[in-house]
Design a protein around this motif. Structure first.
Motif, PDB file in Angstrom:
ATOM      1  N   ALA A  64       0.826  -1.202  -0.044  1.00  0.00           N
ATOM      2  CA  ALA A  64       0.094  -0.078  -0.040  1.00  0.00           C
ATOM      3  C   ALA A  64       0.800   1.114  -0.017  1.00  0.00           C
ATOM      4  O   ALA A  64       1.814   1.248   0.532  1.00  0.00           O
ATOM      5  N   GLN A  65       0.310   2.342  -0.603  1.00  0.00           N
ATOM      6  CA  GLN A  65       1.028   3.358  -0.509  1.00  0.00           C
ATOM      7  C   GLN A  65       1.033   4.088   0.773  1.00  0.00           C
ATOM      8  O   GLN A  65       0.101   4.191   1.553  1.00  0.00           O
ATOM      9  N   PRO A  66       2.208   4.527   1.092  1.00  0.00           N
ATOM     10  CA  PRO A  66       2.349   5.190   2.592  1.00  0.00           C
ATOM     11  C   PRO A  66       1.423   6.576   2.488  1.00  0.00           C
ATOM     12  O   PRO A  66       1.227   7.026   1.620  1.00  0.00           O
ATOM     13  N   ALA A  67       1.029   6.505   3.736  1.00  0.00           N
ATOM     14  CA  ALA A  67       0.235   7.901   4.081  1.00  0.00           C
ATOM     15  C   ALA A  67       1.114   9.054   3.988  1.00  0.00           C
ATOM     16  O   ALA A  67       2.207   9.059   4.446  1.00  0.00           O
ATOM     17  N   PRO A  68       0.583  10.104   3.473  1.00  0.00           N
ATOM     18  CA  PRO A  68       1.229  11.370   3.608  1.00  0.00           C
ATOM     19  C   PRO A  68       1.591  11.665   4.919  1.00  0.00           C
ATOM     20  O   PRO A  68       0.695  11.643   5.819  1.00  0.00           O
ATOM     21  N   PRO A  69       2.729  12.370   5.128  1.00  0.00           N
ATOM     22  CA  PRO A  69       3.066  12.883   6.436  1.00  0.00           C
ATOM     23  C   PRO A  69       1.800  13.931   6.882  1.00  0.00           C
ATOM     24  O   PRO A  69       1.309  14.752   6.168  1.00  0.00           O
ATOM     25  N   LYS A  70       1.634  13.964   8.030  1.00  0.00           N
ATOM     26  CA  LYS A  70       0.540  14.637   8.783  1.00  0.00           C
ATOM     27  C   LYS A  70       0.989  15.906   8.951  1.00  0.00           C
ATOM     28  O   LYS A  70       2.187  16.382   9.131  1.00  0.00           O
TER      29      LYS A  70
END
Length: 94
Positions: A80-86
């Motif tokens: 899965a694509q990593p979540a964008p940084p918060k």
């Protein structure tokens, strides 16, 4: 007399039953039907449980081919694509 409620009995029974689609291999040929290592070159019949009875699915050449059908190698999954940084929000302290 302590009777078990029907829904609890049915759930317990369901846990013991085979799931439809389960496969097994049976050695074909003469002689006793024992463990697979006794005659690994004998043909095997692959059977599938349909929920009521074992149904013949196919015949394979030997134990190794039966194992490939019964226990297929898992296919690699795409990561899965990593979540964008918060991003820091107004409500967060720096």
């Amino acid at each position: 007399m302590n009777d078990e409620p029907l829904d609890r009995w049915a759930a317990r029974r369901q846990g013991r039953l085979r799931a439809p689609g389960e496969l097994k291999a049976v050695t074909l040929g003469s002689g006793p039907h024992r463990a697979a290592h006794v005659n690994p070159d004998a043909p095997r019949m692959i059977l599938e449980w349909d929920g009521f009875a074992w149904q013949a699915l196919m015949i394979v050449d030997d134990f190794a081919e039966a194992c490939r059908i019964l226990y297929p190698t898992p296919q690699p999954q795409q990561r899965a694509q990593p979540a964008p940084p918060k991003q820091p929000g107004r409500h967060r302290k720096p």
